[in-house]
Design a protein around this motif. Structure first.
Motif, PDB file in Angstrom:
ATOM      1  N   ARG A  56       0.841  -1.188   0.000  1.00  0.00           N
ATOM      2  CA  ARG A  56       0.000   0.000   0.000  1.00  0.00           C
ATOM      3  C   ARG A  56       0.883   1.248   0.000  1.00  0.00           C
ATOM      4  N   ALA A  57       0.450   2.285  -0.721  1.00  0.00           N
ATOM      5  CA  ALA A  57       1.174   3.557  -0.745  1.00  0.00           C
ATOM      6  C   ALA A  57       0.163   4.674  -0.930  1.00  0.00           C
ATOM      7  N   GLY A  58       0.554   5.863  -0.508  1.00  0.00           N
ATOM      8  CA  GLY A  58      -0.320   7.009  -0.584  1.00  0.00           C
ATOM      9  C   GLY A  58      -0.583   7.564   0.805  1.00  0.00           C
ATOM     10  N   PRO A  59      -1.374   8.626   0.912  1.00  0.00           N
ATOM     11  CA  PRO A  59      -1.637   9.250   2.205  1.00  0.00           C
ATOM     12  C   PRO A  59      -2.185   8.250   3.227  1.00  0.00           C
ATOM     13  N   GLY A  60      -1.575   8.235   4.394  1.00  0.00           N
ATOM     14  CA  GLY A  60      -2.040   7.380   5.476  1.00  0.00           C
ATOM     15  C   GLY A  60      -1.398   6.011   5.549  1.00  0.00           C
ATOM     16  N   TRP A  61      -0.469   5.710   4.629  1.00  0.00           N
ATOM     17  CA  TRP A  61       0.126   4.377   4.615  1.00  0.00           C
ATOM     18  C   TRP A  61       1.556   4.335   5.150  1.00  0.00           C
ATOM     19  N   GLY A  62       2.182   5.470   5.374  1.00  0.00           N
ATOM     20  CA  GLY A  62       3.575   5.471   5.814  1.00  0.00           C
ATOM     21  C   GLY A  62       3.798   4.734   7.115  1.00  0.00           C
ATOM     22  N   ALA A  63       3.010   5.056   8.145  1.00  0.00           N
ATOM     23  CA  ALA A  63       3.182   4.423   9.453  1.00  0.00           C
ATOM     24  C   ALA A  63       2.853   2.936   9.392  1.00  0.00           C
ATOM     25  N   VAL A  64       1.890   2.568   8.562  1.00  0.00           N
ATOM     26  CA  VAL A  64       1.516   1.158   8.435  1.00  0.00           C
ATOM     27  C   VAL A  64       2.647   0.367   7.795  1.00  0.00           C
ATOM     28  N   MET A  65       3.118   0.835   6.650  1.00  0.00           N
ATOM     29  CA  MET A  65       4.174   0.108   5.947  1.00  0.00           C
ATOM     30  C   MET A  65       5.465   0.054   6.753  1.00  0.00           C
ATOM     31  N   ALA A  66       5.755   1.123   7.492  1.00  0.00           N
ATOM     32  CA  ALA A  66       6.969   1.138   8.308  1.00  0.00           C
ATOM     33  C   ALA A  66       6.952   0.028   9.353  1.00  0.00           C
ATOM     34  N   SER A  67       5.773  -0.288   9.891  1.00  0.00           N
ATOM     35  CA  SER A  67       5.697  -1.324  10.922  1.00  0.00           C
ATOM     36  C   SER A  67       6.034  -2.703  10.365  1.00  0.00           C
ATOM     37  N   PHE A  68       5.902  -2.877   9.050  1.00  0.00           N
ATOM     38  CA  PHE A  68       6.249  -4.148   8.422  1.00  0.00           C
ATOM     39  C   PHE A  68       7.692  -4.156   7.911  1.00  0.00           C
ATOM     40  N   CYS A  69       8.145  -3.022   7.399  1.00  0.00           N
ATOM     41  CA  CYS A  69       9.470  -2.976   6.790  1.00  0.00           C
ATOM     42  C   CYS A  69      10.591  -2.745   7.797  1.00  0.00           C
ATOM     43  N   TYR A  70      10.242  -2.313   9.001  1.00  0.00           N
ATOM     44  CA  TYR A  70      11.236  -2.121  10.066  1.00  0.00           C
ATOM     45  C   TYR A  70      10.795  -2.914  11.288  1.00  0.00           C
ATOM     46  N   PRO A  71      10.749  -4.232  11.181  1.00  0.00           N
ATOM     47  CA  PRO A  71      10.145  -5.036  12.247  1.00  0.00           C
ATOM     48  C   PRO A  71      11.021  -5.149  13.480  1.00  0.00           C
TER      49      PRO A  71
END
Length: 213
Positions: A56-71
């Motif tokens: 997912r990308a776009g407004p509102g997805w930064g914090a979500v994706m970070a939790s997966f990519c920086y575990p």
């Protein structure tokens, strides 16, 4: 297994030292990722951590994706793959954050009075989750092995995540989202200052808007 889609708005607290906007917030995230990769190869190599169908990308997805990519290791995930943890209220989110951060600060010997600025993200669960609220074997204070094993099996079965009882705020509920697509885009909510007395976090206050000097 029973599956439940929580109706409550979920809350997640993170330290405000992390930037609120990153390349996942932009629809052109793949281009921006090439630039950001100079300091963070995980942005470019997100397929190591997230299946393509869940990207997912776009407004509102930064914090979500970070939790997966920086575990980092948690109740239902290992350091090899992240999860998005959130809870049913601001109070529960703060209790979860101060417990885990307090352990780190104690380990590093932070013994003086100090304060931290944190911010809250809110959103809604988008898919039904496996209901483990009545499974005490997953609620041990420090032993996360049973939950990590179960979550790995659920992820392999293409489940979206887990609904469970909060350990840090009895009576409250929490979710461990195993795929980014299990949540809506999140919204940055309030900022809070949390006070450390040299041994533990003792109090918090909402941070109002700053005025220019």
């Amino acid at each position: 297994m029973d599956r439940v889609k929580p109706v409550w708005k979920h809350h997640r607290i993170i330290h405000s030292k992390y930037p609120p906007i990153d390349c996942f917030e932009s629809p052109d995230s793949m281009i921006l990722a090439e630039l950001e990769s100079a300091t963070s190869d995980r942005v470019v190599h997100w397929p190591r951590y997230v299946d393509e169908k869940d990207y997912r990308a776009g407004p509102g997805w930064g914090a979500v994706m970070a939790s997966f990519c920086y575990p980092s290791e948690g109740r239902f995930n290992t350091a090899a793959r992240g999860a998005y943890y959130a809870v049913d209220s601001l109070e529960t989110a703060l209790r979860e954050w101060v417990f885990h951060t307090g352990e780190v600060w104690q380990e590093f010997g932070v013994t003086n009075d100090y304060s931290a600025i944190v911010r809250c993200y809110t959103g809604h669960t988008a898919e039904p989750l496996v209901d483990l609220r009545k499974q005490p074997q997953f609620m041990h204070d420090t032993n996360y092995a049973p939950g990590q094993k179960t979550a790995a099996d659920l992820l392999n079965a293409d489940e979206y995540g887990i609904l469970y009882s909060s350990v840090r705020n009895p009576g409250a509920e929490a979710v461990a989202l195993l795929r980014p697509s299990a949540t809506t885009p999140v919204i940055q909510a309030g900022h809070y200052v949390v006070q450390w007395d040299g041994e533990r976090f003792t109090q918090y206050a909402h941070v109002e808007d700053y005025n220019p000097l």
